[in-house]
Design a protein around this motif. Structure first.
Motif, short mmCIF file in Angstrom:
data_model
loop_
_atom_site.label_atom_id
_atom_site.label_comp_id
_atom_site.label_asym_id
_atom_site.label_seq_id
_atom_site.Cartn_x
_atom_site.Cartn_y
_atom_site.Cartn_z
N ARG A 33 -2.56 54.85 48.47
CA ARG A 33 -3.37 53.95 49.30
C ARG A 33 -4.35 54.73 50.13
O ARG A 33 -5.49 54.31 50.36
CB ARG A 33 -2.47 53.12 50.22
CG ARG A 33 -1.82 51.98 49.47
CD ARG A 33 -0.83 51.29 50.34
NE ARG A 33 -1.39 50.07 50.90
CZ ARG A 33 -0.62 49.11 51.40
NH1 ARG A 33 0.69 49.24 51.41
NH2 ARG A 33 -1.18 48.04 51.90
N ARG A 60 -6.07 46.89 64.21
CA ARG A 60 -4.61 46.93 64.02
C ARG A 60 -3.90 47.62 65.17
O ARG A 60 -2.77 47.26 65.51
CB ARG A 60 -4.29 47.56 62.66
CG ARG A 60 -4.64 46.56 61.54
CD ARG A 60 -4.37 47.07 60.18
NE ARG A 60 -2.99 47.44 59.94
CZ ARG A 60 -2.57 48.00 58.81
NH1 ARG A 60 -3.42 48.23 57.83
NH2 ARG A 60 -1.30 48.31 58.66
N LEU A 253 -4.61 54.12 59.03
CA LEU A 253 -4.25 52.82 58.44
C LEU A 253 -3.07 52.97 57.49
O LEU A 253 -2.16 52.13 57.45
CB LEU A 253 -5.46 52.24 57.69
CG LEU A 253 -6.57 51.69 58.58
CD1 LEU A 253 -7.86 51.48 57.77
CD2 LEU A 253 -6.13 50.38 59.24
N THR A 254 -3.09 54.04 56.72
CA THR A 254 -2.01 54.25 55.75
C THR A 254 -0.69 54.49 56.49
O THR A 254 0.36 54.02 56.07
CB THR A 254 -2.38 55.44 54.83
OG1 THR A 254 -3.65 55.16 54.26
CG2 THR A 254 -1.36 55.63 53.73
N ASP A 257 0.62 51.16 57.72
CA ASP A 257 1.25 50.37 56.65
C ASP A 257 2.75 50.68 56.54
O ASP A 257 3.51 49.88 56.01
CB ASP A 257 0.60 50.68 55.28
CG ASP A 257 -0.83 50.19 55.21
OD1 ASP A 257 -1.21 49.31 56.01
OD2 ASP A 257 -1.58 50.69 54.34
N SER A 258 3.13 51.87 56.97
CA SER A 258 4.51 52.33 56.72
C SER A 258 5.38 52.38 57.96
O SER A 258 6.46 52.97 57.92
CB SER A 258 4.47 53.75 56.12
OG SER A 258 3.88 53.71 54.85
#
Ligand code: T4K
Length: 398
Positions: A33, A60, A253-254, A257-258
């Motif tokens: 990603r 975010r 951002l990646t 996501d986690s």
């Protein structure tokens, strides 16, 4: 398995780990990603200056912090400086000494004076009662720290700041995605600042953000971050370049996501440290309040040398020989660092900075490794007397 003194690497045994286990080894999310985001940035031909990834990252971060605004920066140090400049602070700023040097340096770098505050000897968090005694005619703000991702006593600090007409900022470098009293870290004080350095819970290689509900502060920070530009060909403030680039935003951002995966691993590791160290004399795991949300990124123990029979530094030395690269976060207090060494003593800070040790956790550390680290600490403490006789005194001073 380490059971007796001779099993320890410092006494003839093989190191417990072949490769170093580091505090601050990066949490890395889904690399595909990340690469896809980077490819999209290349395709757009837009790599910095408020790009779409940085804007998405800001949205975010604001959402996670529960604030109206988030301004992403190249690191937290810059974001802290932007906060001080944007709020036109002058004179003295009260900061805890038990923190990373950056918290004090940002104040000095801008020509202001950091005035060091002591901490609660149990929690390591800034002591609002001491802060109150440090307020003088030149004091313009308190810059508190949510140390180790546990939170500073924000409500009491807000009351002190309000009563004395001071600005209040939080260095929340360690506390992204944490709560206090059920409220997300981000909305306390005038603004809070996160770090997204590689060693942090959420990493953007390097990165930071200021979050706030104050629209005019957010706008000023946005502008100062970008040379003071307010519109094309219009420069309204003295500014600097502290922007977040698109590669960092892609990584940020990646990481975001986690975060559920990161927290799950960190929480599991924390609980295993807690169970594995329970009952080891003189070793106190600095607790998290599990009624709140935490990122559990900093697992910190306090070593009481009288009860453990061993100093923090000897324990650290023996852990290093096992390839467990425990860190003295934070030692010494900032008020004992060369640029600030003329400052008055701070008993609780000095006490804790001689005793605390951060242990490895994060996505690169497994539960089996945590169990082994606990086993080493237990063997060291059980054999502390024999170790004291055999380890040269100067090791403790290293
Ligand atoms: N306020 C507070 C309370 C902070 O803790 C920090 C930063 C700041 C402000 C400033 O935030 P930024 O401006 O950096 O966004 C490291 C970090 O560089 C620093 O960001 C962090 N705090 C501090 C607690 O840790 P050092 O001097 O300890 O870095 P270093 O090179 O010794 O590495 C730390 C550990 O992480 C080592 O065990 C190695 C490991 N590591 C590091 C990197 C960069 C890795 O395994 N991989 C890596 O890529 O400051």
């Amino acid at each position: 398995v380490k059971r007796i003194l001779e099993d320890l690497a410092g006494f003839g045994g093989a190191p417990a780990f072949e490769h170093p286990l580091r505090v601050g080894a990066p949490n890395i999310g889904d690399r595909e990603r990340f690469s896809a985001r980077l490819d999209a940035a290349f395709a757009r031909g837009w790599l910095s200056n408020d790009g779409p990834l940085a804007k998405e990252f800001e949205r975010r971060v604001a959402q996670a912090a529960g604030t109206r605004y988030a301004v992403a920066t190249c690191n937290a140090t810059s974001a802290l400086q932007l906060a001080i400049r944007a709020a036109d602070l002058t004179g003295e700023i009260i900061v805890p000494s038990l923190t990373f040097a950056a918290t004090a340096h940002v104040v000095s770098w801008l020509g202001l004076t950091p005035v060091f505050c002591d901490v609660d000897p149990l929690t390591g968090q800034i002591d609002p009662d001491h802060a109150r005694t440090l307020i003088g005619p030149r004091t313009s703000a308190i810059l508190a720290v949510h140390l180790w991702g546990r939170t500073a006593p924000a409500e009491r600090l807000e009351a002190v700041a309000r009563r004395h007409g001071l600005a209040l900022f939080f260095d929340a470098s360690h506390a992204f995605a944490c709560t206090r009293g059920g409220r997300p870290v981000g909305g306390f004080g005038d603004a809070e600042i996160f770090s997204f350095h590689s060693t942090k819970f959420v990493n953007a290689f390097e990165g930071g953000a200021l979050v706030t509900n104050d629209e005019s502060l957010a706008r000023r920070v946005q502008s100062i971050r970008n040379f003071g530009i307010t519109a094309e060909d219009e420069v309204s403030h003295v500014g600097i370049n502290a922007k977040m680039n698109e590669a960092s935003a892609a990584m940020g951002l990646t990481s975001l996501d986690s975060i559920d995966r990161f927290v799950a691993r960190n929480l599991d590791n924390y609980r295993r440290y807690r169970a594995g160290l329970a009952g080891v004399p003189g070793i106190r795991l600095i607790p998290f309040d599990e009624g709140e949300r935490h990122n559990y990124q900093y697992v910190v123990i306090e070593v009481d040398p009288r009860r453990a029979g061993i100093s923090r530094d000897t324990l650290r030395h023996l852990l290093h020989q096992e390839n467990v690269l425990a860190r003295r976060y934070f030692h010494p207090g900032c008020h004992r660092m060369a640029p600030y060494a003329d400052r008055p003593p701070l008993p609780a800070t000095e006490h804790l900075s001689e005793r605390v040790l951060a242990l490895p956790t994060g996505m690169s550390v497994t539960r089996t490794q945590v169990a082994k680290i606990c086993e080493i600490i237990r063997v060291v403490v059980v054999n502390s007397q024999a170790i004291a006789e055999r380890v040269p005194m100067e090791v403790g001073a290293r």
